[in-house]
Design an enzyme around this catalytic site. Structure first.
Site, PDB file in Angstrom:
ATOM      1  N   HIS A  13     -25.099 -62.998 -47.310  1.00 49.97           N
ATOM      2  CA  HIS A  13     -26.440 -62.695 -46.825  1.00 49.97           C
ATOM      3  C   HIS A  13     -26.349 -61.821 -45.588  1.00 49.97           C
ATOM      4  O   HIS A  13     -25.506 -62.036 -44.728  1.00 49.97           O
ATOM      5  CB  HIS A  13     -27.184 -63.991 -46.499  1.00 49.97           C
ATOM      6  CG  HIS A  13     -28.406 -63.776 -45.669  1.00 49.97           C
ATOM      7  ND1 HIS A  13     -29.533 -63.168 -46.173  1.00 49.97           N
ATOM      8  CD2 HIS A  13     -28.678 -64.045 -44.368  1.00 49.97           C
ATOM      9  CE1 HIS A  13     -30.446 -63.092 -45.209  1.00 49.97           C
ATOM     10  NE2 HIS A  13     -29.938 -63.605 -44.108  1.00 49.97           N
ATOM     11  N   TRP A  45     -20.143 -62.595 -32.626  1.00 49.52           N
ATOM     12  CA  TRP A  45     -21.030 -63.343 -31.739  1.00 49.52           C
ATOM     13  C   TRP A  45     -20.275 -64.250 -30.774  1.00 49.52           C
ATOM     14  O   TRP A  45     -20.829 -65.205 -30.240  1.00 49.52           O
ATOM     15  CB  TRP A  45     -22.055 -64.132 -32.582  1.00 49.52           C
ATOM     16  CG  TRP A  45     -23.030 -63.214 -33.261  1.00 49.52           C
ATOM     17  CD1 TRP A  45     -23.183 -61.871 -33.032  1.00 49.52           C
ATOM     18  CD2 TRP A  45     -23.987 -63.534 -34.276  1.00 49.52           C
ATOM     19  NE1 TRP A  45     -24.163 -61.341 -33.844  1.00 49.52           N
ATOM     20  CE2 TRP A  45     -24.685 -62.348 -34.621  1.00 49.52           C
ATOM     21  CE3 TRP A  45     -24.338 -64.721 -34.936  1.00 49.52           C
ATOM     22  CZ2 TRP A  45     -25.689 -62.306 -35.582  1.00 49.52           C
ATOM     23  CZ3 TRP A  45     -25.336 -64.681 -35.899  1.00 49.52           C
ATOM     24  CH2 TRP A  45     -26.012 -63.481 -36.213  1.00 49.52           C
ATOM     25  N   LEU A  70     -34.661 -67.442 -14.218  1.00 51.12           N
ATOM     26  CA  LEU A  70     -35.615 -66.402 -14.605  1.00 51.12           C
ATOM     27  C   LEU A  70     -36.234 -66.716 -15.962  1.00 51.12           C
ATOM     28  O   LEU A  70     -37.435 -66.558 -16.177  1.00 51.12           O
ATOM     29  CB  LEU A  70     -34.942 -65.026 -14.632  1.00 51.12           C
ATOM     30  CG  LEU A  70     -35.904 -63.857 -14.837  1.00 51.12           C
ATOM     31  CD1 LEU A  70     -36.914 -63.785 -13.702  1.00 51.12           C
ATOM     32  CD2 LEU A  70     -35.161 -62.530 -14.945  1.00 51.12           C
ATOM     33  N   LYS A  71     -35.396 -67.188 -16.878  1.00 52.16           N
ATOM     34  CA  LYS A  71     -35.893 -67.558 -18.208  1.00 52.16           C
ATOM     35  C   LYS A  71     -36.966 -68.644 -18.061  1.00 52.16           C
ATOM     36  O   LYS A  71     -38.049 -68.551 -18.633  1.00 52.16           O
ATOM     37  CB  LYS A  71     -34.738 -68.091 -19.046  1.00 52.16           C
ATOM     38  CG  LYS A  71     -35.177 -68.727 -20.341  1.00 52.16           C
ATOM     39  CD  LYS A  71     -34.109 -69.672 -20.882  1.00 52.16           C
ATOM     40  CE  LYS A  71     -34.561 -70.325 -22.152  1.00 52.16           C
ATOM     41  NZ  LYS A  71     -34.706 -69.369 -23.263  1.00 52.16           N
ATOM     42  N   GLU A  92     -28.885 -77.402 -43.796  1.00 51.60           N
ATOM     43  CA  GLU A  92     -28.239 -77.099 -42.500  1.00 51.60           C
ATOM     44  C   GLU A  92     -28.783 -77.906 -41.321  1.00 51.60           C
ATOM     45  O   GLU A  92     -28.763 -77.432 -40.188  1.00 51.60           O
ATOM     46  CB  GLU A  92     -28.284 -75.584 -42.202  1.00 51.60           C
ATOM     47  CG  GLU A  92     -27.637 -74.731 -43.279  1.00 51.60           C
ATOM     48  CD  GLU A  92     -27.596 -73.226 -42.959  1.00 51.60           C
ATOM     49  OE1 GLU A  92     -27.731 -72.836 -41.791  1.00 51.60           O
ATOM     50  OE2 GLU A  92     -27.421 -72.444 -43.924  1.00 51.60           O
ATOM     51  N   CYS A 128     -31.588 -66.268 -24.064  1.00 52.16           N
ATOM     52  CA  CYS A 128     -30.185 -66.196 -23.662  1.00 52.16           C
ATOM     53  C   CYS A 128     -29.322 -66.849 -24.734  1.00 52.16           C
ATOM     54  O   CYS A 128     -29.788 -67.719 -25.454  1.00 52.16           O
ATOM     55  CB  CYS A 128     -29.974 -66.955 -22.355  1.00 52.16           C
ATOM     56  SG  CYS A 128     -30.993 -66.340 -21.006  1.00 52.16           S
ATOM     57  N   HIS A 178     -39.987 -64.182 -40.450  1.00 54.81           N
ATOM     58  CA  HIS A 178     -40.181 -64.002 -39.009  1.00 54.81           C
ATOM     59  C   HIS A 178     -41.619 -64.254 -38.603  1.00 54.81           C
ATOM     60  O   HIS A 178     -41.934 -64.310 -37.423  1.00 54.81           O
ATOM     61  CB  HIS A 178     -39.745 -62.593 -38.603  1.00 54.81           C
ATOM     62  CG  HIS A 178     -38.337 -62.288 -39.016  1.00 54.81           C
ATOM     63  ND1 HIS A 178     -38.045 -61.764 -40.247  1.00 54.81           N
ATOM     64  CD2 HIS A 178     -37.159 -62.497 -38.401  1.00 54.81           C
ATOM     65  CE1 HIS A 178     -36.727 -61.635 -40.357  1.00 54.81           C
ATOM     66  NE2 HIS A 178     -36.170 -62.079 -39.257  1.00 54.81           N
ATOM     67  N   ARG A 203     -30.319 -70.198 -15.273  1.00 54.57           N
ATOM     68  CA  ARG A 203     -31.344 -69.529 -16.090  1.00 54.57           C
ATOM     69  C   ARG A 203     -32.739 -69.656 -15.469  1.00 54.57           C
ATOM     70  O   ARG A 203     -33.733 -69.882 -16.166  1.00 54.57           O
ATOM     71  CB  ARG A 203     -31.343 -70.083 -17.519  1.00 54.57           C
ATOM     72  CG  ARG A 203     -30.222 -69.520 -18.376  1.00 54.57           C
ATOM     73  CD  ARG A 203     -30.275 -70.056 -19.781  1.00 54.57           C
ATOM     74  NE  ARG A 203     -30.129 -71.508 -19.785  1.00 54.57           N
ATOM     75  CZ  ARG A 203     -30.528 -72.316 -20.751  1.00 54.57           C
ATOM     76  NH1 ARG A 203     -31.115 -71.810 -21.814  1.00 54.57           N
ATOM     77  NH2 ARG A 203     -30.343 -73.617 -20.685  1.00 54.57           N
TER      78      ARG A 203
HETATM   79  N1  GLN Z   1     -27.588 -69.485 -43.608  1.00 56.00           N
HETATM   80  C1  GLN Z   1     -28.185 -69.078 -42.379  1.00 56.00           C
HETATM   81  C2  GLN Z   1     -29.586 -69.655 -42.280  1.00 56.00           C
HETATM   82  O1  GLN Z   1     -30.237 -69.771 -43.248  1.00 56.00           O
HETATM   83  C3  GLN Z   1     -28.265 -67.570 -42.280  1.00 56.00           C
HETATM   84  C4  GLN Z   1     -28.875 -67.127 -40.997  1.00 56.00           C
HETATM   85  C5  GLN Z   1     -28.723 -65.659 -40.705  1.00 56.00           C
HETATM   86  O2  GLN Z   1     -28.469 -64.870 -41.551  1.00 56.00           O
HETATM   87  N2  GLN Z   1     -28.898 -65.253 -39.491  1.00 56.00           N
HETATM   88  O3  GLN Z   1     -30.056 -69.974 -41.226  1.00 56.00           O
HETATM   89 ZN    ZN Z   2     -30.665 -63.669 -42.194  1.00 57.37          ZN
END
Ligand code: GLN
Ligand code: ZN
Length: 779
Positions: A662, A582, A20-21, A505, A537, A715, A18
């Site tokens: 979600h 993914w 370049l990164k 989490e 990446c 975001h 990696r």
């Molecule tokens: N439960 C995940 C989180 O809160 C959901 C992330 C997602 O939707 N990309 O990070």
């Molecule tokens: Zn999300």
């Protein structure tokens, strides 16, 4: 027999380590100068060319390198830079690319300018490159767009390769795909059609082609992956029109048009009739069509057959490939047939060589970019009549072993799969019944407040995990650390008045990897990085065998967190479609079958969570939409199995257990009925950035279940005000029945800092409370 030609469509640009990164991010931080970044780029290009030459590839792609993205490079080449960047029309470079892609130019303060006066504006949008996990920067068009040759990159890189003695073939995105992949932006005319720009656009392409011809290019590759999509009449005409002109501009230089990522179907004739010298076809995705293609292939043209999968990491099945190539040689002749990967190798990791930890049987079934080049040239030698009995035998043995391996084929999983019945994918009662029972059990207030799951993954959390992985932090200490983080997180949620808390989490690195690591049938690479966008990446897991859950995966943390609060805690899982989407997926059985196996594993987890007293369980499916096939005609079939897999994972619980899902995007118009078919009790989605406008799909459709439209954009680091969120909530409450409305952020909070999260969530709770009391007054 005469030697058959081999070529490559594109090589991963990030570097095996990696490089370049790393260099790019150093540059963004101001730690190195532009020349240094450019030097790294040059080194990588030369290394990559050399590797391809060493592998024996006859025609080596140039201009497949990029500091950010090849579509963005095309925009710079064509001088299509949105007006808001204040571009002065000077020659573009890497800095211009960074400005358009990131909305900011780091060069502004140290004299390394990009020819643009805007130092900070909003970046161009990014979107998925077809059905890959690569993201490109979306070109913007309107009636004022005009094109002008504005970059020397493609010429320089060709020149550079040629000087060094490589048999270089410049590669660029074709004009029709370029137009199709962009979007109309800032147009004053409602009836503006981007095809109005075609004439002007092709004019610049003519210039590029003829300059490359002057430089001595033997072949030029123009990528037209739109041929794998549904085309309209205008696009079909644009294809033959454009290539008619480009062919003339090319003189003695030959043009190869490449399509990939899907069969051609009704576009087959358009493809075959293109007035160019050669055509590249993706045999891996094209499948059944290849016999027809060869039968109809026009005399005089060269056919490049992409038999080595550029999208996946499995070793090529030589017997199968030769079964296609040999009849093709017979029909078309060795002089007019080329062998290649199916598409650019951008989508696979660089080399297997650095994978020391993958078990040897599994490693023997894999091929990354470098190994794929060897496959292409080995196939070439076999066709050319060279004796390759050892290579063929080894390949045959690997295929045979894989077919029979007990690591892949698990009798128990297959047996369970054969017992799936329709009732397994259906909750015992319909939603209205469940809703009543859940209300009674959960006792939530109006507008219940929750979050999407993750809380800040601080440097401390990541460091603890890294130490634990290295073995410098004991299992016990790591566990205690996670307990502490979880405790603080749950207490915080309780203290500010969140109605349905989550555990946070903290134990998860990534929402797919965390589950993959605990499931049978998954493997992980040490260095299998693939570019996702810009310098970012990803390292997708490899699903190689039948998937089975060995033991509960998340119960420990959900159960622990529930002991810390009286409120109903929401357990967090990743859904089967997202896990599939993914990962690199096994190619020896259909994708839907693999998804169902994952679904059964998640189903067991859901049931165990329920048994442990968790009353609400969220199964995230952010990737369901991006799994949509490229052709509309294939959507229903995909949506049917994707929805079924989700329901299989979620339907094994009692009516009283509340299932959430979600999705972190907002464009549901196309798939709203499939989303409703998921039959989740609650869905949380992204809408805050669009001012709730994107709730339309749910409103028009009368979405039947409960819904939490995100009220703040995670975001951005900005802390939204109470008034702002209240306004959004009020809007949502007009569009959606009040009793079905939840309050939550847009997405998980893992990328944010605690300070912003605290501020934002407190404001979110206040906004909700204001709304609740206003409603009381009105009532
Ligand atoms: N439960 C995940 C989180 O809160 C959901 C992330 C997602 O939707 N990309 O990070
Ligand atoms: Zn999300």
């Amino acid at each position: 027999m005469k030697q058959i030609r081999t070529h490559n469509l594109g090589y991963p640009r990030i570097g095996a380590g990696r490089e370049l990164k790393k260099a790019t991010e150093q540059y963004w931080k101001g730690k190195i100068r532009l020349e240094e970044l450019e030097r790294t780029g040059r080194q990588l290009r030369i290394e990559n060319w050399q590797k391809q030459e060493d592998a024996g590839i006859d025609l080596i792609p140039t201009n497949d390198f990029s500091f950010y993205d090849q579509v963005l490079d095309t925009s710079l080449l064509l001088g299509n830079i949105p007006a808001r960047f204040g571009w002065d029309g000077a020659e573009t470079n890497a800095e211009t690319a960074f400005l358009v892609a990131r909305g900011q130019s780091r060069g502004a303060d140290d004299g390394e300018g990009c020819g643009c006066s805007a130092v900070s504006t909003y970046a161009s949008e990014m979107t998925k490159w077809f059905d890959t996990n690569y993201h490109y920067i979306v070109p913007e068009f309107n009636e004022k767009t005009n094109f002008r040759l504005s970059s020397t990159k493609i010429f320089e890189e060709f020149h550079e390769a040629k000087e060094l003695g490589y048999r270089a073939k410049p590669v660029l995105l074709g004009p029709v795909s370029y137009l199709a992949l962009g979007k109309v932006h800032d147009s004053k005319r409602k009836d503006f059609d981007r095809l109005e720009l075609l004439d002007d656009l092709v004019g610049v392409y003519e210039k590029i082609i003829s300059l490359l011809a002057d430089e001595g290019a033997e072949w030029i590759q123009l990528d037209e992956p739109v041929l794998a999509l549904d085309l309209d009449e205008g696009q079909r005409r644009a294809l033959s029109y454009s290539y008619g002109r480009l062919k003339k501009a090319a003189g003695n230089t030959k043009l190869l048009v490449a399509t990939y990522f899907g069969p051609l179907r009704d576009n087959l004739a358009d493809f075959l009739n293109l007035p160019v010298d050669g055509l590249h076809y993706d045999v891996v995705r094209g499948g059944e069509e290849v016999t027809e293609l060869i039968e109809k292939f026009p005399a005089g043209k060269t056919l490049s057959l992409g038999v080595v999968d550029g999208r996946n990491i499995w070793k090529n099945d030589f017997e199968k490939s030769l079964g296609i190539l040999l009849p093709a040689v017979e029909a078309i002749g060795v002089e007019r047939l080329w062998i290649a990967p199916s598409c650019s190798l951008l989508h696979v990791p660089v080399t297997l060589k650095s994978e020391k930890k993958i078990e040897s049987d599994l490693a023997n079934w894999l091929a990354f970019a470098d190994e794929k080049l060897d496959e292409v040239t080995t196939l070439g030698r076999v066709i050319s009549g060279e004796v390759e009995s050892k290579a063929l035998e080894e390949n045959r043995n690997a295929q045979r072993e894989r077919l029979a391996s007990e690591r892949i084929h698990n009798g128990k999983v297959k047996a369970r799969m054969s017992f799936i019945i329709p009732a397994d994918a259906k909750r015992s009662s319909d939603f209205p019944v469940r809703q009543e029972k859940q209300r009674e059990k959960l006792g939530l207030p109006l507008f219940p407040i929750t979050t999407i799951g993750s809380f800040p993954q601080t440097a401390e959390v990541r460091a603890a995990r890294a130490q634990w992985r290295k073995g410098t932090l004991s299992d016990q200490d790591y566990d205690r650390f996670l307990e502490e983080e979880t405790r603080k997180c749950v207490e915080f949620q309780d203290s500010i008045g969140i109605d349905m808390p989550v555990h946070g989490e903290f134990e998860r690195n990534d929402m797919v990897e965390y589950f993959g690591e605990q499931l049978e049938g998954f493997a992980f690479t040490a260095n299998g990085w693939v570019q996702s966008y810009g310098s970012r990446c990803v390292k997708p897991p490899i699903i190689f065998g039948d998937v089975r859950r060995m033991k509960p995966m998340t119960v420990r943390w959900a159960e622990f967190a529930q002991t810390l609060t009286k409120k109903p805690l929401k357990g967090m899982l990743t859904g089967p479609v997202t896990i599939l989407q993914w990962s690199f997926v096994r190619n020896d059985q259909p994708r839907d079958e693999t998804t169902r196996q994952i679904a059964l594993a998640i189903r067991d987890e859901v049931r165990d969570l329920e048994a442990a007293g968790i009353a609400a369980i969220q199964i995230d499916e952010p990737a369901i939409r991006e799994g949509l096939p490229l052709r509309r005609a294939d959507w229903d079939e995909y949506l049917a199995w994707a929805v079924h897999a989700f329901r299989l994972s979620s339907s094994g619980v009692k009516d009283t257990t509340q299932i959430h899902t979600h999705m972190c995007y907002s464009d549901f118009n196309d798939i709203i009925s499939a989303v409703a078919d998921l039959d989740a009790d609650v869905i949380t989605i992204e809408t805050s950035r669009s001012n709730m406008e994107l709730l339309d799909a749910f409103v028009d459709f009368k979405y039947p279940n409960e819904i939490g439209p995100g009220v703040y954009d995670i975001h951005s680091p900005r802390v939204p005000s109470v008034e702002e969120m209240e306004r959004l909530l009020k809007r949502a409450a007009v569009l959606i029945p009040e009793e079905n409305l939840w309050v939550n952020p847009d997405c998980g909070l893992k990328t944010r800092g605690w300070e912003e999260v605290r501020g934002s969530l407190i404001n979110m709770v206040t906004a909700t409370k204001n709304l609740r009391s206003r409603r009381k007054v009105e009532a």
